[in-house]
Write a protein that holds these residues in place. Structure first.
Motif, PDB file in Angstrom:
ATOM      1  N   THR A  93       0.824  -1.211   0.000  1.00 25.44           N
ATOM      2  CA  THR A  93       0.000   0.000   0.000  1.00 25.44           C
ATOM      3  C   THR A  93       0.858   1.261   0.000  1.00 25.44           C
ATOM      4  O   THR A  93       0.520   2.244  -0.665  1.00 25.44           O
ATOM      5  CB  THR A  93      -0.936   0.011   1.213  1.00 25.44           C
ATOM      6  OG1 THR A  93      -0.162  -0.081   2.423  1.00 25.44           O
ATOM      7  CG2 THR A  93      -1.913  -1.147   1.137  1.00 25.44           C
ATOM      8  N   GLY A  94       1.959   1.249   0.744  1.00 23.69           N
ATOM      9  CA  GLY A  94       2.808   2.435   0.809  1.00 23.69           C
ATOM     10  C   GLY A  94       3.325   2.858  -0.548  1.00 23.69           C
ATOM     11  O   GLY A  94       3.369   4.060  -0.862  1.00 23.69           O
ATOM     12  N   ARG A  95       3.729   1.885  -1.378  1.00 25.05           N
ATOM     13  CA  ARG A  95       4.218   2.212  -2.725  1.00 25.05           C
ATOM     14  C   ARG A  95       3.135   2.891  -3.551  1.00 25.05           C
ATOM     15  O   ARG A  95       3.413   3.816  -4.323  1.00 25.05           O
ATOM     16  CB  ARG A  95       4.680   0.939  -3.441  1.00 25.05           C
ATOM     17  CG  ARG A  95       5.872   0.263  -2.826  1.00 25.05           C
ATOM     18  CD  ARG A  95       6.523  -0.705  -3.801  1.00 25.05           C
ATOM     19  NE  ARG A  95       5.588  -1.607  -4.449  1.00 25.05           N
ATOM     20  CZ  ARG A  95       5.212  -2.788  -3.958  1.00 25.05           C
ATOM     21  NH1 ARG A  95       5.672  -3.187  -2.784  1.00 25.05           N
ATOM     22  NH2 ARG A  95       4.374  -3.561  -4.623  1.00 25.05           N
ATOM     23  N   ARG A  96       1.922   2.426  -3.376  1.00 25.89           N
ATOM     24  CA  ARG A  96       0.823   2.983  -4.177  1.00 25.89           C
ATOM     25  C   ARG A  96       0.447   4.383  -3.699  1.00 25.89           C
ATOM     26  O   ARG A  96       0.128   5.260  -4.501  1.00 25.89           O
ATOM     27  CB  ARG A  96      -0.370   2.027  -4.140  1.00 25.89           C
ATOM     28  CG  ARG A  96      -0.105   0.782  -4.987  1.00 25.89           C
ATOM     29  CD  ARG A  96      -1.122  -0.331  -4.752  1.00 25.89           C
ATOM     30  NE  ARG A  96      -0.960  -1.356  -5.772  1.00 25.89           N
ATOM     31  CZ  ARG A  96      -0.074  -2.350  -5.710  1.00 25.89           C
ATOM     32  NH1 ARG A  96       0.758  -2.439  -4.672  1.00 25.89           N
ATOM     33  NH2 ARG A  96      -0.002  -3.248  -6.687  1.00 25.89           N
ATOM     34  N   VAL A  97       0.464   4.592  -2.401  1.00 25.82           N
ATOM     35  CA  VAL A  97       0.213   5.940  -1.882  1.00 25.82           C
ATOM     36  C   VAL A  97       1.301   6.890  -2.371  1.00 25.82           C
ATOM     37  O   VAL A  97       1.010   8.016  -2.812  1.00 25.82           O
ATOM     38  CB  VAL A  97       0.147   5.917  -0.343  1.00 25.82           C
ATOM     39  CG1 VAL A  97       0.117   7.330   0.215  1.00 25.82           C
ATOM     40  CG2 VAL A  97      -1.083   5.138   0.133  1.00 25.82           C
ATOM     41  N   ALA A  98       2.549   6.458  -2.325  1.00 26.41           N
ATOM     42  CA  ALA A  98       3.653   7.305  -2.794  1.00 26.41           C
ATOM     43  C   ALA A  98       3.477   7.666  -4.266  1.00 26.41           C
ATOM     44  O   ALA A  98       3.697   8.820  -4.663  1.00 26.41           O
ATOM     45  CB  ALA A  98       4.988   6.594  -2.581  1.00 26.41           C
ATOM     46  N   ALA A  99       3.086   6.700  -5.081  1.00 23.16           N
ATOM     47  CA  ALA A  99       2.894   6.967  -6.513  1.00 23.16           C
ATOM     48  C   ALA A  99       1.775   7.975  -6.738  1.00 23.16           C
ATOM     49  O   ALA A  99       1.882   8.865  -7.603  1.00 23.16           O
ATOM     50  CB  ALA A  99       2.594   5.662  -7.251  1.00 23.16           C
TER      51      ALA A  99
END
Length: 277
Positions: A13-19
């Motif tokens: 989830t963190g990668r997607r929020v960052a993107a």
């Protein structure tokens, strides 16, 4: 605007929020054991430097009772934060949930609610990407999904939808004080998941229903600690005991569109080649 802190920023989830934040030009800072400053859930001396200079944080806690307890301590000591969005799980605090992992999740939610921060708690169903980005990928590659989920069903959600909801909650203060339950558009049993993945990959994939104690033994053989193996068993026991066979409407309510369906996700994911080789 101070950067948004993404704790466990290299996770699913963190990668997607960052993107999503990157696409909108919103500054953010990742916090993990490989970032600078370094952040480690189990090294409390790393927490203050990670939080310094931020006011808003996205928190994806570790799995298991010990990790959830550490996340609670972090929230209580996160000086300077004003707003927090927490990744939790559906059904936390529901009657009949007597598993340690859910007791820990409920305690963490209560710590967040009592923290004095502006908070939003997002409770997603199980991630479809567990079959492509996590340990279940190896089950798919082996042609056998070996779990103790019984005949229970889950409303599997595309993690891209989770990232979209999380980002919206981080940027829109109107969600402060809300608990958002989100899921995919329909429930699927593990047998139905195996059928979906068979059709998407063109390879025969079956579901093997393990007894819970056999599931724990296999997980330990694969390298998990007994505590983590018990936590995974307890999570699947929620499905096994038919406590997750419902659809939540949070994606529609927050994003104004329906959640992505598992069939669409499986076919698109198969086209990436993640299940070949």
């Amino acid at each position: 605007m101070t950067p948004i802190l993404i704790v466990s920023g290299k996770g699913k989830t963190g990668r997607r929020v960052a993107a999503q934040l990157d696409a909108r030009g919103v500054p953010y800072r990742l916090a993990s054991r490989s970032t600078e400053p370094r952040f480690d859930w189990y090294d409390e001396s790393t927490w203050a430097d990670a939080v310094r200079g931020t006011e808003t944080a996205y928190l994806a806690p570790p799995v298991g009772p010990t990790g959830l307890a550490q996340a609670g301590k972090f929230v209580q000591r996160a000086d300077g934060l004003r707003r927090l969005v927490l990744l939790s799980g559906r059904g936390v605090g529901s009657p009949g949930r007597d598993f340690a992992v859910y007791d820990g999740s409920l305690e963490l939610e209560n710590v967040v609610r009592a923290s004095g921060l502006d908070w939003t708690i997002v409770q997603p169903a199980w991630f479809a990407q567990g079959f492509s980005e996590d340990f279940l990928r190896y089950h798919v590659l082996a042609g056998e999904i070996r779990l103790s989920a019984g005949t229970g069903a889950e409303a599997w959600i595309d993690t891209d939808d989770v990232g979209d909801v999380m980002t919206t909650a981080l940027l829109d203060d109107s969600y402060s004080g809300q608990t958002l339950a989100i899921s995919g558009p329909r429930t699927l049993t593990m047998t139905e998941i195996a059928t979906e993945l068979t059709e998407a990959t063109g390879r025969k994939i079956t579901y093997v229903d393990l007894a819970p104690e056999d599931h724990v033994s296999e997980l330990i053989e694969q390298g998990l600690t007994p505590e983590d193996a018990d936590a995974v068993r307890d999570l699947f026991a929620v499905i096994r005991n038919h406590r997750s066979e419902y659809v939540s409407t949070g994606v529609d309510e927050v994003l104004g569109r329906p959640p992505r369906d598992f069939t669409h996700w499986a076919r698109a994911t198969a086209a990436t080649g993640v299940w070949t080789g």
